[in-house]
Motif scaffolding. Structure first.
Motif, PDB file in Angstrom:
ATOM      1  N   TRP A 186       2.332   6.471  -7.018  1.00 51.04           N
ATOM      2  CA  TRP A 186       1.357   7.579  -7.635  1.00 51.04           C
ATOM      3  C   TRP A 186       1.563   8.687  -7.501  1.00 51.04           C
ATOM      4  O   TRP A 186       1.788   9.674  -8.345  1.00 51.04           O
ATOM      5  N   GLY A 187       2.505   9.203  -6.239  1.00 46.60           N
ATOM      6  CA  GLY A 187       3.083  10.376  -5.968  1.00 46.60           C
ATOM      7  C   GLY A 187       4.202  10.851  -7.077  1.00 46.60           C
ATOM      8  O   GLY A 187       4.213  11.716  -7.479  1.00 46.60           O
ATOM      9  N   LEU A 188       5.139   9.705  -7.535  1.00 45.08           N
ATOM     10  CA  LEU A 188       6.033   9.736  -8.380  1.00 45.08           C
ATOM     11  C   LEU A 188       5.637  10.188  -9.604  1.00 45.08           C
ATOM     12  O   LEU A 188       6.332  10.748 -10.621  1.00 45.08           O
ATOM     13  N   MET A 189       4.348   9.495 -10.025  1.00 46.25           N
ATOM     14  CA  MET A 189       4.076   9.765 -11.225  1.00 46.25           C
ATOM     15  C   MET A 189       3.464  11.087 -11.718  1.00 46.25           C
ATOM     16  O   MET A 189       3.691  11.773 -12.611  1.00 46.25           O
ATOM     17  N   LEU A 217       0.820  -1.326  -0.017  1.00 42.78           N
ATOM     18  CA  LEU A 217      -0.099   0.086  -0.037  1.00 42.78           C
ATOM     19  C   LEU A 217       0.815   1.249   0.030  1.00 42.78           C
ATOM     20  O   LEU A 217       0.474   2.167  -0.783  1.00 42.78           O
ATOM     21  N   ILE A 218       1.958   1.254   0.860  1.00 39.32           N
ATOM     22  CA  ILE A 218       3.016   2.454   0.841  1.00 39.32           C
ATOM     23  C   ILE A 218       3.509   2.626  -0.328  1.00 39.32           C
ATOM     24  O   ILE A 218       3.753   3.686  -0.976  1.00 39.32           O
ATOM     25  N   SER A 219       3.964   1.279  -1.250  1.00 37.39           N
ATOM     26  CA  SER A 219       4.394   1.316  -2.529  1.00 37.39           C
ATOM     27  C   SER A 219       3.793   2.161  -3.427  1.00 37.39           C
ATOM     28  O   SER A 219       3.893   2.829  -4.386  1.00 37.39           O
ATOM     29  N   GLY A 220       2.481   1.686  -3.391  1.00 40.36           N
ATOM     30  CA  GLY A 220       1.454   2.369  -4.380  1.00 40.36           C
ATOM     31  C   GLY A 220       1.145   3.658  -4.122  1.00 40.36           C
ATOM     32  O   GLY A 220       1.018   4.587  -5.213  1.00 40.36           O
ATOM     33  N   THR A 221       1.229   4.048  -2.895  1.00 41.39           N
ATOM     34  CA  THR A 221       1.214   5.582  -2.702  1.00 41.39           C
ATOM     35  C   THR A 221       2.314   6.370  -3.132  1.00 41.39           C
ATOM     36  O   THR A 221       2.201   7.377  -3.899  1.00 41.39           O
ATOM     37  N   PRO A 234       5.352  15.209 -10.160  1.00 37.58           N
ATOM     38  CA  PRO A 234       6.551  15.840 -10.946  1.00 37.58           C
ATOM     39  C   PRO A 234       5.823  16.601 -12.315  1.00 37.58           C
ATOM     40  O   PRO A 234       6.040  17.467 -13.083  1.00 37.58           O
ATOM     41  N   THR A 235       4.644  15.420 -12.544  1.00 38.29           N
ATOM     42  CA  THR A 235       3.872  16.031 -13.755  1.00 38.29           C
ATOM     43  C   THR A 235       3.162  17.290 -13.562  1.00 38.29           C
ATOM     44  O   THR A 235       3.219  18.385 -14.278  1.00 38.29           O
ATOM     45  N   LEU A 236       2.507  17.451 -12.569  1.00 39.73           N
ATOM     46  CA  LEU A 236       2.050  18.654 -11.802  1.00 39.73           C
ATOM     47  C   LEU A 236       2.966  19.685 -11.851  1.00 39.73           C
ATOM     48  O   LEU A 236       2.834  20.820 -12.323  1.00 39.73           O
ATOM     49  N   ALA A 237       4.483  19.517 -11.289  1.00 42.37           N
ATOM     50  CA  ALA A 237       5.259  20.302 -11.379  1.00 42.37           C
ATOM     51  C   ALA A 237       5.640  20.939 -12.738  1.00 42.37           C
ATOM     52  O   ALA A 237       5.731  22.112 -12.922  1.00 42.37           O
ATOM     53  N   VAL A 238       5.724  19.891 -13.748  1.00 38.76           N
ATOM     54  CA  VAL A 238       6.140  20.452 -15.048  1.00 38.76           C
ATOM     55  C   VAL A 238       5.052  21.505 -15.797  1.00 38.76           C
ATOM     56  O   VAL A 238       5.462  22.337 -16.194  1.00 38.76           O
ATOM     57  N   LEU A 239       3.663  21.006 -15.461  1.00 42.00           N
ATOM     58  CA  LEU A 239       2.736  21.838 -16.160  1.00 42.00           C
ATOM     59  C   LEU A 239       2.839  23.205 -15.417  1.00 42.00           C
ATOM     60  O   LEU A 239       2.474  24.164 -16.158  1.00 42.00           O
ATOM     61  N   ILE A 240       2.731  23.418 -13.974  1.00 43.63           N
ATOM     62  CA  ILE A 240       2.861  24.670 -13.372  1.00 43.63           C
ATOM     63  C   ILE A 240       3.860  25.358 -13.964  1.00 43.63           C
ATOM     64  O   ILE A 240       3.927  26.634 -14.354  1.00 43.63           O
ATOM     65  N   ALA A 241       5.007  24.727 -14.287  1.00 41.62           N
ATOM     66  CA  ALA A 241       6.247  25.600 -14.591  1.00 41.62           C
ATOM     67  C   ALA A 241       6.240  25.954 -16.208  1.00 41.62           C
ATOM     68  O   ALA A 241       6.938  27.053 -16.558  1.00 41.62           O
ATOM     69  N   LEU A 242       5.787  25.020 -17.043  1.00 37.22           N
ATOM     70  CA  LEU A 242       5.631  25.254 -18.429  1.00 37.22           C
ATOM     71  C   LEU A 242       4.546  26.268 -18.665  1.00 37.22           C
ATOM     72  O   LEU A 242       4.852  27.259 -19.596  1.00 37.22           O
ATOM     73  N   LYS A 243       3.500  26.573 -18.034  1.00 37.20           N
ATOM     74  CA  LYS A 243       2.436  27.334 -18.592  1.00 37.20           C
ATOM     75  C   LYS A 243       2.814  28.803 -18.636  1.00 37.20           C
ATOM     76  O   LYS A 243       2.601  29.586 -19.761  1.00 37.20           O
TER      77      LYS A 243
END
Length: 324
Positions: A67-70, A60-64, A73-82
């Motif tokens: 999920w955060g690893l995926m 369960l911890i590995s899955g959490t 960083p995607t959210l961070a890239v989108l915020i930085a890219l806009k």
């Protein structure tokens, strides 16, 4: 006149939504090359490395963490890219276009209906296999019809309605992240034993995100003929399905057209699909076994309600963004 036009398209937000839908219809991504499918495959490869299944809590911890690893960083890239894009509307258009999948769903539905009409089980299995986490080889024409109805219903619910809803709430960034969350939930679905409990965090996040848009779309489907019978069956059956949003949507479609859905399904028990196990699922909807004509009716119903949703969302966005 110019002020009226500016108000109508909500400062560009509506124009982006209309443009994304039109572009997706006219020039869809090939499904095999769609970023969501590539993301899905990467998620499966990541799970092979980190889903050790040593213990329930560790999995369960590995899955959490996975999920955060995926997602983070995607959210961070989108915020930085806009801010780097010279025209914000182009950023919104690009990522909303990546999140929507309409034309490919339509094409799948049309080809699948044609295969069922010819009683071509092999072709129908080949068409639906990429959309399902369960085994397709044992499916009869009846099973294929039920699977096709479920697949089309959930594809419209998530790849269109959910994406448009979250675009209206949080822009293209939110719509794109929602679609990526959906793909993670599919890639790590705990309906397959080797992703339980690893995939539970991803599924729970999507269950929360789906709760409101899929229920609203279910109400759109409920209206019209057989609305009372559909509502009564919805109250009776929805609690039997594990996820509330999909439960409402599947029961609404099944009850509206009196089609049978759900029931036992066979899922692989290992990543290489060398073994499988039957899982008992609740039976939803009515008593009619779906055939080609019924799948075509489902596609028509979903398209009609999609049009209503699109018009109402456009009006609401115009009022909210500009006070039109």
């Amino acid at each position: 006149m110019e002020d009226l036009f500016t108000q109508f398209y909500a400062g560009g937000a509506l124009l982006v939504m209309w443009g994304a839908l039109l572009c997706n219809w006219l020039l869809p991504f090939p499904r095999e090359a769609h970023p969501a499918i590539l993301w899905h495959k990467f998620a499966e490869q990541l799970a092979e490395k980190v889903n050790t299944r040593a213990s329930y809590s560790q999995s369960l911890i590995s899955g959490t963490l996975a999920w955060g690893l995926m997602i983070l960083p995607t959210l961070a890239v989108l915020i930085a890219l806009k801010p780097l894009v010279w025209q914000p509307a182009l950023f919104e258009l690009a990522f909303l276009l990546l999140a929507i999948e309409w034309r490919n769903t339509q094409r799948f539905g049309r080809l699948f209906i044609e295969a069922l009409a010819r009683n071509d089980k092999e072709q129908a299995r080949l068409l639906i296999r990429p959309y399902l986490n369960r085994e397709t080889r044992p499916l009869s024409l009846l099973g294929l019809g039920k699977a096709g109805v479920e697949t089309l219903t959930m594809s419209y619910g998530r790849n269109l309605i959910g994406v448009l809803f979250w675009y209206g709430i949080s822009g293209a960034t939110g719509a794109f992240l929602y679609r990526m969350c959906v793909e993670l939930a599919r890639a790590w679905s705990p309906s397959r034993e080797y992703f339980r409990p690893f995939g539970l965090p991803a599924v729970r996040v999507v269950a929360i995100l789906d709760w409101l848009p899929l229920r609203l779309y279910s109400l759109f489907i409920l209206l019209g003929q057989r609305s009372r019978a559909t509502y009564l069956l919805l109250r009776e059956q929805a609690r039997q399905w594990p996820l509330p949003g999909p439960a409402w949507l599947l029961v609404s479609v099944g009850a509206k057209l009196e089609l049978s859905m759900g029931g036992p399904a066979i899922y692989p028990t290992d990543a290489k699909h060398q073994a499988s196990k039957k899982r008992i699922r609740a039976k939803l909807g009515g008593r009619i076994a779906p055939s080609a004509i019924h799948v075509a009716q489902v596609l028509t119903l979903l398209n009609q309600r999609l049009l209503v949703w699109f018009v109402l969302q456009s009006l609401l966005m115009a009022m909210i963004y500009q006070g039109f």
